[in-house]
Design a protein around this motif. Structure first.
Motif, PDB file in Angstrom:
ATOM      1  N   TYR A  78      -4.414   2.826   9.962  1.00 51.14           N
ATOM      2  CA  TYR A  78      -5.462   2.690   8.949  1.00 51.14           C
ATOM      3  C   TYR A  78      -6.389   1.520   9.290  1.00 51.14           C
ATOM      4  CZ  TYR A  78      -7.570   1.260   4.520  1.00 51.14           C
ATOM      5  OH  TYR A  78      -8.453   0.870   3.542  1.00 51.14           O
ATOM      6  N   VAL A  79      -5.805   0.378   9.637  1.00 47.56           N
ATOM      7  CA  VAL A  79      -6.594  -0.813   9.947  1.00 47.56           C
ATOM      8  C   VAL A  79      -7.429  -0.585  11.207  1.00 47.56           C
ATOM      9  CG1 VAL A  79      -6.418  -3.240  10.656  1.00 47.56           C
ATOM     10  CG2 VAL A  79      -5.045  -2.399   8.750  1.00 47.56           C
ATOM     11  N   GLU A  91       0.804  -1.214   0.000  1.00 49.59           N
ATOM     12  CA  GLU A  91       0.000   0.000   0.000  1.00 49.59           C
ATOM     13  C   GLU A  91       0.846   1.277   0.000  1.00 49.59           C
ATOM     14  OE1 GLU A  91      -3.442   0.082   0.000  1.00 49.59           O
ATOM     15  OE2 GLU A  91      -3.460  -2.104  -0.195  1.00 49.59           O
ATOM     16  N   ARG A 133      -8.456   2.330  12.435  1.00 47.77           N
ATOM     17  CA  ARG A 133      -9.502   3.312  12.144  1.00 47.77           C
ATOM     18  C   ARG A 133     -10.652   2.671  11.362  1.00 47.77           C
ATOM     19  NH1 ARG A 133      -6.634   7.141   9.948  1.00 47.77           N
ATOM     20  NH2 ARG A 133      -6.393   8.306  11.862  1.00 47.77           N
ATOM     21  N   LYS A 134     -10.316   1.841  10.369  1.00 49.31           N
ATOM     22  CA  LYS A 134     -11.348   1.165   9.574  1.00 49.31           C
ATOM     23  C   LYS A 134     -12.184   0.244  10.452  1.00 49.31           C
ATOM     24  CE  LYS A 134     -12.093  -1.455   5.300  1.00 49.31           C
ATOM     25  NZ  LYS A 134     -13.472  -1.595   5.641  1.00 49.31           N
ATOM     26  N   ALA A 135     -11.541  -0.482  11.357  1.00 49.39           N
ATOM     27  CA  ALA A 135     -12.281  -1.364  12.268  1.00 49.39           C
ATOM     28  C   ALA A 135     -13.209  -0.550  13.169  1.00 49.39           C
ATOM     29  CB  ALA A 135     -11.306  -2.193  13.107  1.00 49.39           C
ATOM     30  N   GLN A 180      -0.091   1.957   8.419  1.00 52.37           N
ATOM     31  CA  GLN A 180      -0.962   0.835   8.065  1.00 52.37           C
ATOM     32  C   GLN A 180      -1.736   0.340   9.285  1.00 52.37           C
ATOM     33  OE1 GLN A 180      -1.363  -0.042   4.962  1.00 52.37           O
ATOM     34  NE2 GLN A 180      -2.741  -1.756   5.273  1.00 52.37           N
ATOM     35  N   GLN A 190     -14.462  12.611   6.456  1.00 53.76           N
ATOM     36  CA  GLN A 190     -13.427  12.602   5.430  1.00 53.76           C
ATOM     37  C   GLN A 190     -13.452  13.913   4.669  1.00 53.76           C
ATOM     38  OE1 GLN A 190     -13.882   9.444   2.609  1.00 53.76           O
ATOM     39  NE2 GLN A 190     -11.832   9.648   1.845  1.00 53.76           N
ATOM     40  N   VAL A 248     -14.589   2.400  12.484  1.00 55.55           N
ATOM     41  CA  VAL A 248     -15.684   2.908  11.661  1.00 55.55           C
ATOM     42  C   VAL A 248     -16.654   1.775  11.336  1.00 55.55           C
ATOM     43  CG1 VAL A 248     -16.273   3.840   9.374  1.00 55.55           C
ATOM     44  CG2 VAL A 248     -14.388   4.838  10.685  1.00 55.55           C
ATOM     45  N   ASP A 249     -16.121   0.618  10.917  1.00 52.94           N
ATOM     46  CA  ASP A 249     -16.974  -0.514  10.547  1.00 52.94           C
ATOM     47  C   ASP A 249     -17.815  -1.005  11.722  1.00 52.94           C
ATOM     48  OD1 ASP A 249     -15.903  -0.323   8.020  1.00 52.94           O
ATOM     49  OD2 ASP A 249     -14.668  -2.137   8.179  1.00 52.94           O
ATOM     50  N   LEU A 256     -16.782   8.284  10.410  1.00 58.62           N
ATOM     51  CA  LEU A 256     -15.748   8.686   9.464  1.00 58.62           C
ATOM     52  C   LEU A 256     -16.064  10.084   8.977  1.00 58.62           C
ATOM     53  CD1 LEU A 256     -13.262   7.956   7.731  1.00 58.62           C
ATOM     54  CD2 LEU A 256     -14.835   7.104   6.017  1.00 58.62           C
TER      55      LEU A 256
END
Length: 70
Positions: free
Chosen positions: A36-37, A26, A39-41, A33, A52, A43-44, A50
């Motif tokens: 990122y992972v 990436e 933050r995505k977890a 990274q 943006q 949000v999900d 999020l």
């Protein structure tokens, strides 16, 4: 600029190696990274929203008549 806080992390060597390979793919640092992972977890799972704001120089120049806009 958002302030960042340092945090020591103990991580399994195999997980770290996998994160390193993923971050290389990436074009991110391992630290970026992991963030990122995480933050995505968050949000999900609905634990954070999020927010943006994506503005790039290319988009700005297109909006100013430098080409097509989206």
């Amino acid at each position: 600029m958002v302030a960042k806080k340092s945090f020591p992390l103990r991580i399994n060597p195999e997980v770290l190696a996998a994160m390193q390979r993923w971050s290389d793919d990436e074009l991110r640092s391992v630290n970026a990274q992991i963030e990122y992972v995480l933050r995505k977890a968050l949000v999900d799972s609905g634990r954070v929203k999020l927010i943006q704001k994506v503005v790039t120089s290319l988009e700005n120049s297109l909006d100013e008549g430098g080409g097509e806009s989206k």
